[in-house]
Design a protein around this motif. Structure first.
Motif, PDB file in Angstrom:
ATOM      1  N   SER A  38       0.746  -1.267   0.141  1.00  0.00           N
ATOM      2  CA  SER A  38       0.103   0.009   0.010  1.00  0.00           C
ATOM      3  C   SER A  38       0.880   1.116   0.148  1.00  0.00           C
ATOM      4  O   SER A  38       0.539   2.482  -0.467  1.00  0.00           O
ATOM      5  CB  SER A  38      -0.851   0.178   1.143  1.00  0.00           C
ATOM      6  OG  SER A  38      -0.319  -0.099   2.295  1.00  0.00           O
ATOM      7  N   TYR A 103       0.584  -1.998  -9.790  1.00  0.00           N
ATOM      8  CA  TYR A 103       0.653  -0.633  -9.237  1.00  0.00           C
ATOM      9  C   TYR A 103       1.232   0.515 -10.191  1.00  0.00           C
ATOM     10  O   TYR A 103       0.673   1.607 -10.081  1.00  0.00           O
ATOM     11  CB  TYR A 103       1.278  -0.986  -7.611  1.00  0.00           C
ATOM     12  CG  TYR A 103       0.749  -1.947  -7.150  1.00  0.00           C
ATOM     13  CD1 TYR A 103      -0.632  -2.142  -7.175  1.00  0.00           C
ATOM     14  CD2 TYR A 103       1.448  -2.830  -6.104  1.00  0.00           C
ATOM     15  CE1 TYR A 103      -1.375  -3.346  -6.422  1.00  0.00           C
ATOM     16  CE2 TYR A 103       1.049  -3.749  -5.275  1.00  0.00           C
ATOM     17  CZ  TYR A 103      -0.295  -4.194  -5.411  1.00  0.00           C
ATOM     18  OH  TYR A 103      -0.994  -4.941  -4.988  1.00  0.00           O
ATOM     19  N   ALA A 106      -0.779   1.608 -12.782  1.00  0.00           N
ATOM     20  CA  ALA A 106      -1.979   2.373 -12.088  1.00  0.00           C
ATOM     21  C   ALA A 106      -1.304   3.838 -11.883  1.00  0.00           C
ATOM     22  O   ALA A 106      -2.240   4.928 -12.138  1.00  0.00           O
ATOM     23  CB  ALA A 106      -2.603   1.901 -10.785  1.00  0.00           C
ATOM     24  N   THR A 118      -7.942   1.544  -6.237  1.00  0.00           N
ATOM     25  CA  THR A 118      -7.829   0.014  -6.666  1.00  0.00           C
ATOM     26  C   THR A 118      -6.474  -0.545  -6.059  1.00  0.00           C
ATOM     27  O   THR A 118      -6.488  -1.627  -5.676  1.00  0.00           O
ATOM     28  CB  THR A 118      -7.787  -0.070  -8.279  1.00  0.00           C
ATOM     29  OG1 THR A 118      -6.794   0.950  -8.663  1.00  0.00           O
ATOM     30  CG2 THR A 118      -9.320   0.483  -8.612  1.00  0.00           C
ATOM     31  N   ILE A 119      -5.535   0.435  -5.870  1.00  0.00           N
ATOM     32  CA  ILE A 119      -4.241  -0.219  -5.300  1.00  0.00           C
ATOM     33  C   ILE A 119      -4.505  -0.553  -3.846  1.00  0.00           C
ATOM     34  O   ILE A 119      -4.167  -1.742  -3.327  1.00  0.00           O
ATOM     35  CB  ILE A 119      -3.147   0.951  -5.330  1.00  0.00           C
ATOM     36  CG1 ILE A 119      -2.696   1.126  -6.995  1.00  0.00           C
ATOM     37  CG2 ILE A 119      -1.968   0.512  -4.578  1.00  0.00           C
ATOM     38  CD1 ILE A 119      -1.848   2.159  -7.000  1.00  0.00           C
ATOM     39  N   THR A 122      -6.720  -3.602  -3.478  1.00  0.00           N
ATOM     40  CA  THR A 122      -5.910  -4.778  -3.628  1.00  0.00           C
ATOM     41  C   THR A 122      -5.140  -5.096  -2.358  1.00  0.00           C
ATOM     42  O   THR A 122      -5.018  -6.279  -1.920  1.00  0.00           O
ATOM     43  CB  THR A 122      -5.257  -4.705  -4.949  1.00  0.00           C
ATOM     44  OG1 THR A 122      -6.029  -4.434  -5.901  1.00  0.00           O
ATOM     45  CG2 THR A 122      -4.198  -6.040  -5.261  1.00  0.00           C
ATOM     46  N   THR A 123      -3.968  -4.076  -2.142  1.00  0.00           N
ATOM     47  CA  THR A 123      -3.158  -4.391  -1.108  1.00  0.00           C
ATOM     48  C   THR A 123      -3.638  -4.829   0.426  1.00  0.00           C
ATOM     49  O   THR A 123      -3.177  -5.408   1.239  1.00  0.00           O
ATOM     50  CB  THR A 123      -2.127  -3.125  -1.018  1.00  0.00           C
ATOM     51  OG1 THR A 123      -2.849  -2.179  -0.617  1.00  0.00           O
ATOM     52  CG2 THR A 123      -1.553  -3.124  -2.051  1.00  0.00           C
ATOM     53  N   TRP A 149     -12.996  -3.470   0.649  1.00  0.00           N
ATOM     54  CA  TRP A 149     -12.689  -2.610  -0.510  1.00  0.00           C
ATOM     55  C   TRP A 149     -13.539  -1.433  -0.485  1.00  0.00           C
ATOM     56  O   TRP A 149     -13.038  -0.266  -0.700  1.00  0.00           O
ATOM     57  CB  TRP A 149     -13.022  -3.358  -1.870  1.00  0.00           C
ATOM     58  CG  TRP A 149     -12.406  -3.006  -3.151  1.00  0.00           C
ATOM     59  CD1 TRP A 149     -11.202  -3.473  -3.681  1.00  0.00           C
ATOM     60  CD2 TRP A 149     -12.558  -1.853  -3.953  1.00  0.00           C
ATOM     61  NE1 TRP A 149     -10.906  -2.872  -4.723  1.00  0.00           N
ATOM     62  CE2 TRP A 149     -11.536  -1.882  -4.814  1.00  0.00           C
ATOM     63  CE3 TRP A 149     -13.594  -0.951  -3.840  1.00  0.00           C
ATOM     64  CZ2 TRP A 149     -11.536  -0.798  -6.023  1.00  0.00           C
ATOM     65  CZ3 TRP A 149     -13.810  -0.133  -4.952  1.00  0.00           C
ATOM     66  CH2 TRP A 149     -12.720  -0.052  -5.966  1.00  0.00           C
ATOM     67  N   ALA A 176     -13.374  -6.197  -8.071  1.00  0.00           N
ATOM     68  CA  ALA A 176     -12.095  -6.547  -7.491  1.00  0.00           C
ATOM     69  C   ALA A 176     -12.285  -7.956  -6.834  1.00  0.00           C
ATOM     70  O   ALA A 176     -11.306  -8.734  -7.145  1.00  0.00           O
ATOM     71  CB  ALA A 176     -11.709  -5.577  -6.503  1.00  0.00           C
ATOM     72  N   ASN A 190      -2.976 -10.758  -8.058  1.00  0.00           N
ATOM     73  CA  ASN A 190      -2.337  -9.423  -7.387  1.00  0.00           C
ATOM     74  C   ASN A 190      -2.509  -8.088  -8.546  1.00  0.00           C
ATOM     75  O   ASN A 190      -2.669  -6.913  -8.297  1.00  0.00           O
ATOM     76  CB  ASN A 190      -1.069  -9.430  -6.816  1.00  0.00           C
ATOM     77  CG  ASN A 190      -0.955 -10.115  -5.580  1.00  0.00           C
ATOM     78  OD1 ASN A 190      -1.889 -10.347  -4.852  1.00  0.00           O
ATOM     79  ND2 ASN A 190       0.199 -10.869  -5.326  1.00  0.00           N
ATOM     80  N   ASN A 194      -6.314  -5.421  -9.175  1.00  0.00           N
ATOM     81  CA  ASN A 194      -6.165  -3.977  -9.122  1.00  0.00           C
ATOM     82  C   ASN A 194      -6.772  -3.536 -10.681  1.00  0.00           C
ATOM     83  O   ASN A 194      -7.173  -2.324 -10.815  1.00  0.00           O
ATOM     84  CB  ASN A 194      -4.709  -3.668  -9.033  1.00  0.00           C
ATOM     85  CG  ASN A 194      -4.541  -2.109  -9.385  1.00  0.00           C
ATOM     86  OD1 ASN A 194      -5.031  -1.308  -8.994  1.00  0.00           O
ATOM     87  ND2 ASN A 194      -2.960  -1.970  -9.707  1.00  0.00           N
TER      88      ASN A 194
END
Length: 210
Positions: A38, A103, A106, A118-119, A122-123, A149, A176, A190, A194
Motif C-alpha cells: 500500500s 501498481y 496505475a 484500486t491499489i 488490492t493491497t 474494498w 475486484a 495481485n 487492481n
C-alpha cells in the motif's frame, strides 16, 4: 509406595511446538508484504521532480520497476523461492512482481481518484479475502473482501480527498472480488484485482461523463 492418583507426568515440550507451522508463517509473511505494498501510493505525495536523484517521479517509478524486473528474471533463472513465495513460483513470475507491475501502471497511466482506491483495495482487501478462505467462514470471504474494498475507497474519498463518484465504489468492489475469485493459470490476482476494476471504472466514468 503406590503412585498417587493426582500425580502428573512431566513431559518436555519444545518451544517450536508453540510456533506456527512453516506454511502458516510463510502465508502470514506473504500477507504482511502484500499489505505493505500500500506504500506505493506515497508516489502521489512525491514532488514532480526529485532533485537529489535528478529524476521525475515517473522516472523513479519506471526505474524501480525495471530493477525489480531484472531481479525477478534472475530469480527465475536461478530457480530461487525465498521465504514467502509459493513453490510453483520457482520458474514463473511471482505474485509480488505482478502486483508491483499493476501498481506502477496505475500510478503512471490512470487518474489518482481511481488508481488510489484500486491499489489500496488490492493491497488491503486481498489479504482479508485470503485469510477468510483459510477459515471455516470461507463462504463469507467475498462479502468480507467487498466490504473492505468499499471501506478503503470511502476513507480515501473523504480523507485525501478524491473526486471518485460514490456510485462507482460498489462496482469497483464487486469487480475486484470477482477478479480475485477467477483464478488464472499465469496472471496473478495481485495484478487482476487492481487492473480490472481500474480499467472498468475509468471506462464507465468516461462513458457517462463522471
Amino acid at each position: 509406595p503406590p503412585p498417587s492418583v493426582c500425580s502428573v507426568s512431566k513431559t518436555f515440550i519444545p518451544a517450536s511446538a508453540f510456533a506456527p507451522p512453516v506454511v502458516e508463517r510463510r502465508r502470514l509473511i506473504r500477507r504482511g508484504f502484500h499489505a505493505l505494498s500500500s506504500l506505493f501510493v506515497i508516489y502521489w505525495w512525491l514532488p514532480e521532480y526529485i532533485e537529489p536523484l535528478e529524476l521525475t517521479r515517473q522516472q523513479v517509478a519506471v526505474l524501480g520497476l525495471s530493477v525489480l524486473a531484472a531481479f525477478e528474471a534472475y530469480r527465475i533463472h536461478r530457480g530461487w523461492v525465498f521465504f514467502g513465495l509459493r513453490d510453483y513460483e520457482k520458474k514463473r513470475v511471482a505474485g509480488y512482481f505482478w502486483g508491483a507491475s499493476g501498481y506502477v501502471l496505475a500510478l503512471l497511466f490512470f487518474d489518482q481518484r481511481f488508481a488510489m482506491i484500486t491499489i489500496l483495495g488490492t493491497t488491503l482487501g486481498d489479504p482479508v479475502l485470503g485469510e477468510f478462505r483459510e477459515t471455516r467462514f470461507k463462504r463469507f470471504a467475498p462479502a468480507a473482501g467487498f466490504a473492505v474494498w468499499c471501506a478503503v475507497a470511502l476513507v480515501c474519498i473523504v480523507l485525501v480527498p478524491l473526486s471518485t463518484p460514490l456510485a462507482l465504489v460498489p462496482l469497483g468492489a464487486a469487480l475486484a472480488v470477482a477478479a480475485e475469485s477467477a483464478k488464472q493459470p499465469y496472471i496473478d490476482d495481485n495484478f487482476l484485482m487492481n487492473i480490472v476494476p481500474l480499467v472498468a471504472l475509468t471506462a464507465v466514468s468516461a462513458g457517462v461523463g463522471l
